[in-house]
Design an enzyme around this catalytic site. Sequence first.
Site, PDB file in Angstrom:
ATOM      1  N   ASP A  99      -4.905   3.044   8.402  1.00  0.00           N
ATOM      2  CA  ASP A  99      -6.333   2.745   8.592  1.00  0.00           C
ATOM      3  C   ASP A  99      -6.616   1.269   8.865  1.00  0.00           C
ATOM      4  O   ASP A  99      -7.594   0.934   9.525  1.00  0.00           O
ATOM      5  CB  ASP A  99      -7.127   3.142   7.330  1.00  0.00           C
ATOM      6  CG  ASP A  99      -7.409   4.636   7.283  1.00  0.00           C
ATOM      7  OD1 ASP A  99      -6.877   5.367   8.134  1.00  0.00           O
ATOM      8  OD2 ASP A  99      -8.163   5.056   6.382  1.00  0.00           O
ATOM      9  N   VAL A 125      -1.978  -7.415  -3.599  1.00  0.00           N
ATOM     10  CA  VAL A 125      -1.520  -8.446  -2.666  1.00  0.00           C
ATOM     11  C   VAL A 125      -2.729  -9.253  -2.208  1.00  0.00           C
ATOM     12  O   VAL A 125      -3.761  -8.694  -1.817  1.00  0.00           O
ATOM     13  CB  VAL A 125      -0.784  -7.806  -1.467  1.00  0.00           C
ATOM     14  CG1 VAL A 125      -0.462  -8.860  -0.410  1.00  0.00           C
ATOM     15  CG2 VAL A 125       0.492  -7.129  -1.958  1.00  0.00           C
ATOM     16  N   GLY A 164       0.813  -1.216   0.000  1.00  0.00           N
ATOM     17  CA  GLY A 164       0.000   0.000   0.000  1.00  0.00           C
ATOM     18  C   GLY A 164       0.843   1.261   0.000  1.00  0.00           C
ATOM     19  O   GLY A 164       1.735   1.420   0.826  1.00  0.00           O
ATOM     20  N   GLU A 178     -19.041  17.475   3.813  1.00  0.00           N
ATOM     21  CA  GLU A 178     -18.302  18.260   2.819  1.00  0.00           C
ATOM     22  C   GLU A 178     -18.962  18.164   1.453  1.00  0.00           C
ATOM     23  O   GLU A 178     -19.157  19.175   0.759  1.00  0.00           O
ATOM     24  CB  GLU A 178     -16.843  17.771   2.763  1.00  0.00           C
ATOM     25  CG  GLU A 178     -16.057  18.212   3.983  1.00  0.00           C
ATOM     26  CD  GLU A 178     -14.696  17.538   4.141  1.00  0.00           C
ATOM     27  OE1 GLU A 178     -13.869  18.078   4.886  1.00  0.00           O
ATOM     28  OE2 GLU A 178     -14.460  16.478   3.561  1.00  0.00           O
ATOM     29  N   GLY A 190      -0.371   4.412   0.350  1.00  0.00           N
ATOM     30  CA  GLY A 190      -1.107   5.565   0.908  1.00  0.00           C
ATOM     31  C   GLY A 190      -0.191   6.305   1.872  1.00  0.00           C
ATOM     32  O   GLY A 190       1.033   6.240   1.756  1.00  0.00           O
ATOM     33  N   PHE A 191      -0.786   6.963   2.835  1.00  0.00           N
ATOM     34  CA  PHE A 191       0.033   7.753   3.764  1.00  0.00           C
ATOM     35  C   PHE A 191       0.977   6.870   4.577  1.00  0.00           C
ATOM     36  O   PHE A 191       2.153   7.183   4.724  1.00  0.00           O
ATOM     37  CB  PHE A 191      -0.863   8.562   4.697  1.00  0.00           C
ATOM     38  CG  PHE A 191      -1.434   9.760   4.020  1.00  0.00           C
ATOM     39  CD1 PHE A 191      -0.668  10.902   3.865  1.00  0.00           C
ATOM     40  CD2 PHE A 191      -2.710   9.730   3.503  1.00  0.00           C
ATOM     41  CE1 PHE A 191      -1.179  12.005   3.212  1.00  0.00           C
ATOM     42  CE2 PHE A 191      -3.226  10.824   2.850  1.00  0.00           C
ATOM     43  CZ  PHE A 191      -2.473  11.968   2.706  1.00  0.00           C
TER      44      PHE A 191
HETATM   45  C1  LIG Z   1     -13.254  11.034   1.268  1.00  0.00           C
HETATM   46  C2  LIG Z   1     -12.286  10.970   2.417  1.00  0.00           C
HETATM   47  C3  LIG Z   1     -11.985  12.120   3.136  1.00  0.00           C
HETATM   48  C4  LIG Z   1     -11.074  12.068   4.181  1.00  0.00           C
HETATM   49  N1  LIG Z   1     -10.785  13.229   4.865  1.00  0.00           N
HETATM   50  C5  LIG Z   1      -9.839  13.213   5.819  1.00  0.00           C
HETATM   51  C6  LIG Z   1      -9.464  14.414   6.479  1.00  0.00           C
HETATM   52  O1  LIG Z   1     -10.007  15.489   6.223  1.00  0.00           O
HETATM   53  N2  LIG Z   1      -8.465  14.340   7.418  1.00  0.00           N
HETATM   54  C7  LIG Z   1      -7.846  13.162   7.719  1.00  0.00           C
HETATM   55  O2  LIG Z   1      -6.921  13.142   8.549  1.00  0.00           O
HETATM   56  N3  LIG Z   1      -8.185  12.005   7.120  1.00  0.00           N
HETATM   57  C8  LIG Z   1      -9.170  11.997   6.177  1.00  0.00           C
HETATM   58  N4  LIG Z   1      -9.508  10.833   5.544  1.00  0.00           N
HETATM   59  C9  LIG Z   1      -8.880   9.579   5.976  1.00  0.00           C
HETATM   60  C10 LIG Z   1      -7.472   9.437   5.387  1.00  0.00           C
HETATM   61  O3  LIG Z   1      -7.501   9.653   3.992  1.00  0.00           O
HETATM   62  C11 LIG Z   1      -6.954   8.055   5.721  1.00  0.00           C
HETATM   63  O4  LIG Z   1      -6.901   7.953   7.125  1.00  0.00           O
HETATM   64  C12 LIG Z   1      -5.586   7.801   5.132  1.00  0.00           C
HETATM   65  O5  LIG Z   1      -5.609   7.882   3.735  1.00  0.00           O
HETATM   66  C13 LIG Z   1      -5.103   6.422   5.571  1.00  0.00           C
HETATM   67  O6  LIG Z   1      -3.870   6.145   5.001  1.00  0.00           O
HETATM   68  P1  LIG Z   1      -3.440   4.628   4.752  1.00  0.00           P
HETATM   69  O7  LIG Z   1      -2.061   4.687   4.207  1.00  0.00           O
HETATM   70  O8  LIG Z   1      -3.696   3.821   5.942  1.00  0.00           O
HETATM   71  O9  LIG Z   1      -4.468   4.102   3.660  1.00  0.00           O
HETATM   72  P2  LIG Z   1      -4.777   4.639   2.196  1.00  0.00           P
HETATM   73  O10 LIG Z   1      -4.389   6.053   2.030  1.00  0.00           O
HETATM   74  O11 LIG Z   1      -6.184   4.259   1.935  1.00  0.00           O
HETATM   75  O12 LIG Z   1      -3.794   3.783   1.276  1.00  0.00           O
HETATM   76  C14 LIG Z   1      -3.937   2.397   1.174  1.00  0.00           C
HETATM   77  C15 LIG Z   1      -3.278   1.949  -0.108  1.00  0.00           C
HETATM   78  O13 LIG Z   1      -3.236   0.522  -0.123  1.00  0.00           O
HETATM   79  C16 LIG Z   1      -3.551   0.069  -1.417  1.00  0.00           C
HETATM   80  N5  LIG Z   1      -4.067  -1.292  -1.278  1.00  0.00           N
HETATM   81  C17 LIG Z   1      -5.169  -1.707  -0.631  1.00  0.00           C
HETATM   82  N6  LIG Z   1      -5.288  -3.031  -0.700  1.00  0.00           N
HETATM   83  C18 LIG Z   1      -4.223  -3.479  -1.423  1.00  0.00           C
HETATM   84  C19 LIG Z   1      -3.792  -4.766  -1.851  1.00  0.00           C
HETATM   85  N7  LIG Z   1      -4.465  -5.869  -1.534  1.00  0.00           N
HETATM   86  N8  LIG Z   1      -2.672  -4.843  -2.594  1.00  0.00           N
HETATM   87  C20 LIG Z   1      -1.977  -3.727  -2.925  1.00  0.00           C
HETATM   88  N9  LIG Z   1      -2.347  -2.498  -2.542  1.00  0.00           N
HETATM   89  C21 LIG Z   1      -3.447  -2.380  -1.799  1.00  0.00           C
HETATM   90  C22 LIG Z   1      -4.573   1.067  -1.922  1.00  0.00           C
HETATM   91  O14 LIG Z   1      -4.626   1.092  -3.336  1.00  0.00           O
HETATM   92  C23 LIG Z   1      -4.034   2.378  -1.343  1.00  0.00           C
HETATM   93  O15 LIG Z   1      -3.163   3.030  -2.234  1.00  0.00           O
HETATM   94  C24 LIG Z   1     -10.431  10.843   4.505  1.00  0.00           C
HETATM   95  C25 LIG Z   1     -10.732   9.689   3.781  1.00  0.00           C
HETATM   96  C26 LIG Z   1     -11.649   9.745   2.753  1.00  0.00           C
HETATM   97  C27 LIG Z   1     -11.967   8.500   1.963  1.00  0.00           C
END
Ligand SMILES: Cc1cc2nc3c(=O)[nH]c(=O)nc-3n(C[C@H](O)[C@H](O)[C@H](O)COP(=O)(O)OP(=O)(O)OC[C@H]3O[C@@H](n4cnc5c(N)ncnc54)[C@H](O)[C@@H]3O)c2cc1C
Length: 459
Positions: A316, A82, A14, A178, A16-17
Site C-alpha cells: 500500500d 521504524v 512491516g 460492508e 502486513g501482506f
Molecule cells: C477495512 C479494510 C478492508 C479491506 N478490504 C480489502 C479487500 O476486501 N480486498 C483487498 O484486496 N484489500 C482490502 N483491503 C486493503 C488491504 O488490506 C491492504 O491492501 C493490504 O493490507 C496492504 O498490505 P501491506 O503489507 O502493504 O500493508 P499492511 O497490511 O497495512 O501492513 C503494514 C504493516 O506495517 C506496519 N507498520 C507501519 N508503519 C510502521 C513503522 N513505522 N514501523 C514498523 N511497522 C510499521 C503496520 O503495523 C502493519 O503491520 C482492506 C483494508 C482495510 C483497512
Amino acid sequence: MNEQGSQRRVVIVGGGFAGLFAARVLRRAPVRVTLIDRRPHHLFQPLLYQCSTGILSEGKIAVPLRDLLRKHKNADFVLAEVTGIDTDGRRVLATRPLGDQLEFGYDYLIVAAGVQQSYFGHDEFAQWAPGMKTIEHALVIRRRVFGAFEMADTAVDPAERSRWLTFALVGAGPTGVELAGQIREVATKTLRAEYRHIKPEDARVLLFDGGDAPLAPFGPELSAKAARTLDKLGVEQHMHSIVTDIDATGLSVRAQDGTVTRHEAGTVLWTAGVAAPPVAAAIAAATGAKQDRAGRIMVGDDCTIPDHPEIFVTGDVMSLNKLPGVCEVAMQAGIYAGERIKHEVAGKMPAKPFRYRDLGSAAYLSRGRAVVSVGRVHLSGFLAWVVWLFIHISFLTGLRNRLGALVSWWPAFVRDVRRERTYTTEQVGLVRSTYDVLPPSTADTAPSATGTGPSGRAG
Ligand SMILES: Cc1cc2nc3c(=O)[nH]c(=O)nc-3n(C[C@H](O)[C@H](O)[C@H](O)COP(=O)(O)OP(=O)(O)OC[C@H]3O[C@@H](n4cnc5c(N)ncnc54)[C@H](O)[C@@H]3O)c2cc1C
C-alpha cells in the site's frame, strides 16, 4: 545487532501482506532477515468489519508474527516502530515501545509499512469517528456499535434514544458499504428479539460519500446493484455529500448545492481516505524519493527507489502505475522484492520488472449478497457471495484461522448469531467508561478520566 556473519542483511519494515510474503520468499535464501513491526501481529484487514460487528474474534483475523516466522530459521522479529533510515550508513532507525532507540544495519531494505487512515486534513474528527485500519479500531467500533443499543435502551428522552439508534458512516467504498450492511443486519436480525424497550430494527444507518455512488471502483453496473442491495437492507445513502463537521452528537454534511444539513447520530464511523504513515516521509527525505498526493513513495518498475537499488517499497505504501491498495498488489510486490533479492544474492541476472496480475476484487454486501469483479466478469448476488467466501477462506492467514472463520460463519450466516460481541466497559486499571469518547489512538492508554459521554450523562 545483525553485524556478525557474512550473509547479506535484509530488513523488512512491516509485517502486513507485502512484508510477510517477502519474508516467506526469503525463507531459504542465504540472507539474514529482520522483520520490524510496530504491532506484534499480522492482520487480515479485509475482515476487520466482521470483528467489529461481532462475527469474528480478533484472534481469528490476526496471527502473531513470531508464530508465522517460527519456522524461518533465518528470520528475527522485532517489535518496534521504524522512524527513519540513514542511507550512508545503511541503518534503519527504530523506537522500542518504551521509547529507547534501536538500529539495524541492512544490505537490502524492504519498506512494507502500509497506509493509515486519513481524515483529509481534519484529524480532529478522529476523536468522534474512529477509522477502520487496526484491531484497536475494530474493538472501539464494536464497543460503540453494541454499546449504542444499550444506551438507546435506557434513554428516557426520545430524541436521545433516536440519536443512539442512528449510525453514520463516512465513505462508501468497500469498508463503508460492508460496515453499513453489517450494522443493519445486527439491528434487524441479531438483536431483533433481545431488547424490551427499543426496537433495534428502528436503527438508521446513514452512508455519506462525496462521489456519485457506492463502490464506484467496481464500475457503474455493480455499483448500481450494490446501491439497490443497500436500499433493500435499509441503508440510507447520501451521495454527493461532503462531511464538514463531526462532534459528539452527530455530523454536518454539505450537499452539491451547498446546503449544509445537520444529522444527529450517536455513532459516527470514518471509512474514507488513506495516507502513508510518517515513516514514508522520513524515507523519502533520506533517499530523495518523490511521494504522491497520499504520501506514498514513488518507485521504478523494479519496486526500488531511484538511485537506491537496495531499497524496495512494496504494498500500500508503494506508488507505482496507480496500482490500487489491495492485498493482491501487496502480496505480489512483496514476493517480487523477495525474489529479486534472492536473484541478486545468487549472482544471477536481474529479475524482470514488476508486473501486477489483477485477480479482481470483491465486496460483501449482506448475508448471501456480494459483488465480484474479475476482468470483464462481473458477478453479484448469491453467486458472488460464494466466490467472496471462497476468496476470503483461501487468503486468511493460517489453517487455524480458516477453520475458525468457517466455524464462526456457520451460526452467523445460518442463524444470525454473532458470538463475538464481548466488549469492555472499563479498561483494566483505569476508571473510564466505554462511552467516553476518546481518540482511538489514546482510547486504550488514556489516564483515568471521568468525563461525560456524548449523551451528556456521566459515563
Ligand atoms: C477495512 C479494510 C478492508 C479491506 N478490504 C480489502 C479487500 O476486501 N480486498 C483487498 O484486496 N484489500 C482490502 N483491503 C486493503 C488491504 O488490506 C491492504 O491492501 C493490504 O493490507 C496492504 O498490505 P501491506 O503489507 O502493504 O500493508 P499492511 O497490511 O497495512 O501492513 C503494514 C504493516 O506495517 C506496519 N507498520 C507501519 N508503519 C510502521 C513503522 N513505522 N514501523 C514498523 N511497522 C510499521 C503496520 O503495523 C502493519 O503491520 C482492506 C483494508 C482495510 C483497512
